[in-house]
Write a protein that holds these residues in place. Structure first.
Motif, PDB file in Angstrom:
ATOM      1  N   UNK A  20      70.370  16.275  40.350  1.00  0.00           N
ATOM      2  CA  UNK A  20      71.788  16.542  40.585  1.00  0.00           C
ATOM      3  C   UNK A  20      72.063  18.025  40.816  1.00  0.00           C
ATOM      4  N   UNK A  21      71.165  18.894  40.380  1.00  0.00           N
ATOM      5  CA  UNK A  21      71.375  20.328  40.554  1.00  0.00           C
ATOM      6  C   UNK A  21      71.126  20.776  41.995  1.00  0.00           C
ATOM      7  N   UNK A  22      70.491  19.931  42.802  1.00  0.00           N
ATOM      8  CA  UNK A  22      70.170  20.326  44.169  1.00  0.00           C
ATOM      9  C   UNK A  22      71.425  20.707  44.952  1.00  0.00           C
ATOM     10  N   UNK A  23      72.510  19.954  44.767  1.00  0.00           N
ATOM     11  CA  UNK A  23      73.729  20.222  45.531  1.00  0.00           C
ATOM     12  C   UNK A  23      74.417  21.506  45.080  1.00  0.00           C
ATOM     13  N   UNK A  24      74.044  22.025  43.931  1.00  0.00           N
ATOM     14  CA  UNK A  24      74.661  23.253  43.436  1.00  0.00           C
ATOM     15  C   UNK A  24      73.965  24.498  43.971  1.00  0.00           C
ATOM     16  N   UNK A  25      72.814  24.316  44.586  1.00  0.00           N
ATOM     17  CA  UNK A  25      72.057  25.473  45.055  1.00  0.00           C
ATOM     18  C   UNK A  25      71.635  25.276  46.503  1.00  0.00           C
ATOM     19  N   UNK A  26      72.613  25.038  47.359  1.00  0.00           N
ATOM     20  CA  UNK A  26      72.311  24.856  48.767  1.00  0.00           C
ATOM     21  C   UNK A  26      72.164  26.193  49.465  1.00  0.00           C
ATOM     22  N   UNK A  27      71.020  26.400  50.114  1.00  0.00           N
ATOM     23  CA  UNK A  27      70.789  27.649  50.854  1.00  0.00           C
ATOM     24  C   UNK A  27      70.309  27.282  52.252  1.00  0.00           C
ATOM     25  N   UNK A  28      71.201  27.381  53.201  1.00  0.00           N
ATOM     26  CA  UNK A  28      70.828  27.122  54.588  1.00  0.00           C
ATOM     27  C   UNK A  28      70.486  28.439  55.253  1.00  0.00           C
ATOM     28  N   UNK A  29      69.338  28.467  55.891  1.00  0.00           N
ATOM     29  CA  UNK A  29      68.898  29.706  56.535  1.00  0.00           C
ATOM     30  C   UNK A  29      69.860  30.099  57.646  1.00  0.00           C
ATOM     31  N   UNK A  30      70.290  31.344  57.635  1.00  0.00           N
ATOM     32  CA  UNK A  30      71.212  31.835  58.652  1.00  0.00           C
ATOM     33  C   UNK A  30      70.463  32.037  59.974  1.00  0.00           C
ATOM     34  N   UNK A  31      71.078  31.618  61.050  1.00  0.00           N
ATOM     35  CA  UNK A  31      70.489  31.800  62.374  1.00  0.00           C
ATOM     36  C   UNK A  31      71.053  33.074  62.987  1.00  0.00           C
ATOM     37  N   UNK A  32      70.184  33.978  63.367  1.00  0.00           N
ATOM     38  CA  UNK A  32      70.593  35.268  63.910  1.00  0.00           C
ATOM     39  C   UNK A  32      71.396  35.039  65.196  1.00  0.00           C
ATOM     40  N   UNK A  33      72.517  35.753  65.298  1.00  0.00           N
ATOM     41  CA  UNK A  33      73.402  35.719  66.459  1.00  0.00           C
ATOM     42  C   UNK A  33      74.051  34.351  66.703  1.00  0.00           C
ATOM     43  N   UNK A  34      73.991  33.492  65.707  1.00  0.00           N
ATOM     44  CA  UNK A  34      74.627  32.184  65.849  1.00  0.00           C
ATOM     45  C   UNK A  34      76.107  32.311  65.486  1.00  0.00           C
ATOM     46  N   UNK A  35      77.017  31.872  66.378  1.00  0.00           N
ATOM     47  CA  UNK A  35      78.443  31.983  66.045  1.00  0.00           C
ATOM     48  C   UNK A  35      78.805  31.078  64.878  1.00  0.00           C
TER      49      UNK A  35
END
Length: 297
Positions: free
Chosen positions: A280-295
């Motif tokens: 259940x803790x997975x949803x509390x630590x969501x880290x999506x990698x940022x895409x460079x120059x992505x609007x």
């Protein structure tokens, strides 16, 4: 259509979600009292039977849980059961006092001669059972806190938070409950008092799973930016893996961002393998990698 049916079923049953709304409770800073003016109530207010029912339900669940973990198979009356409850830890002692207060609510609410009234915003419960006078005068917020404290305790049993963390939260709950009680009477005398070290903010917590840390011979230091150093405004829980073991360290346990290594064991997470959190803790630590120059739109 299935999604719609599921949605309307959830809506008709009432929201199970715990909303992050401000909690309003009275605090008296001065001995001299003033009375505010209020518009007449739309109704007579009545007795808060729904909230009393919630406390009774929580008491019955807590009573059943404690009975299931009792060292004896005796079908004890509630007062002997209270006296026999374990008191080896601060949490066990707080739970015992919670049990005691909620027992008064349940006893009065179910007794044929039990009296439940509302008077000037205070819920008043009173009954005489045998030779014992049961009295509990408390605010509506006090009823909610009783139910909330039991819910937190029973849920904490399956959570990874350290023992010291749970103890502090439970003591804070009980201190706030006592602050909402105006009169109290049962077989005993006054309720016990507790002091938490450190005192954690039970109202809300922030999760941080990527703190920058440094170790020396005596201290663990967590790097906290100037904006977030006030632990009253930012009560952060730092999830730190040290020496292959997960620790959940509250900001209130730190002094200038530092924790003595001698205190580190107090904040060891309670997990089966020492590191793995519940799913259940997975949803509390969501880290999506940022895409460079992505609007962002």
């Amino acid at each position: 259509m299935t999604q719609l049916l599921d949605l309307v079923a959830e809506l008709s049953a009432g929201s199970p979600n715990r909303l992050s709304l401000p909690e309003y409770r009275q605090i008296e800073l001065y001995s001299k009292r003033k009375s505010l003016s209020f518009a007449p109530a739309a109704t007579d207010g009545g007795r808060p039977l729904g909230r009393i029912a919630g406390v009774c339900r929580s008491f019955l669940v807590l009573d059943a849980f404690l009975a299931a973990h009792s060292l004896t198979d005796d079908d004890r009356a509630s007062w002997p059961r209270y006296q026999a409850l374990p008191r080896n830890t601060p949490t066990e002692r707080v739970v015992g006092e919670l049990y005691r207060v909620m027992r008064v609510v349940q006893t009065v609410a179910f007794h044929p001669q039990g009296i439940v009234e509302m008077d000037n915003g205070i819920v008043k419960l009173k009954s005489i059972v045998g030779k014992v006078v049961f009295i509990l005068d408390l605010s509506l917020a006090g009823l909610v806190l009783l139910e909330s404290a039991v819910a937190y305790y029973l849920d904490a049993l399956r959570q990874p938070y350290p023992t010291a963390y749970v103890e502090s939260i439970m003591i804070q709950y009980f201190q706030d409950i006592v602050g909402e009680i105006r009169r109290y009477s049962d077989e005993g005398r006054s309720l016990y008092q507790f002091r938490a070290q450190p005192l954690l903010n039970r109202h809300f917590r922030f999760d941080c799973d990527n703190p920058k840390t440094r170790l020396d011979d005596a201290f663990l230091e967590i790097e906290i930016g100037a904006m977030h150093r006030n632990s009253a405004l930012y009560p952060i829980d730092f999830f730190v893996i040290l020496r292959g073991v997960l620790h959940i360290i509250p900001a209130e346990a730190l002094t200038e961002g530092r924790l003595p290594l001698a205190d580190l064991e107090r904040w060891r997470a309670r997990t089966p393998d020492g590191v793995t959190l519940p799913a259940a803790f997975r949803t509390r630590f969501g880290h999506e990698a940022a895409v460079v120059n992505q609007p962002m739109t």
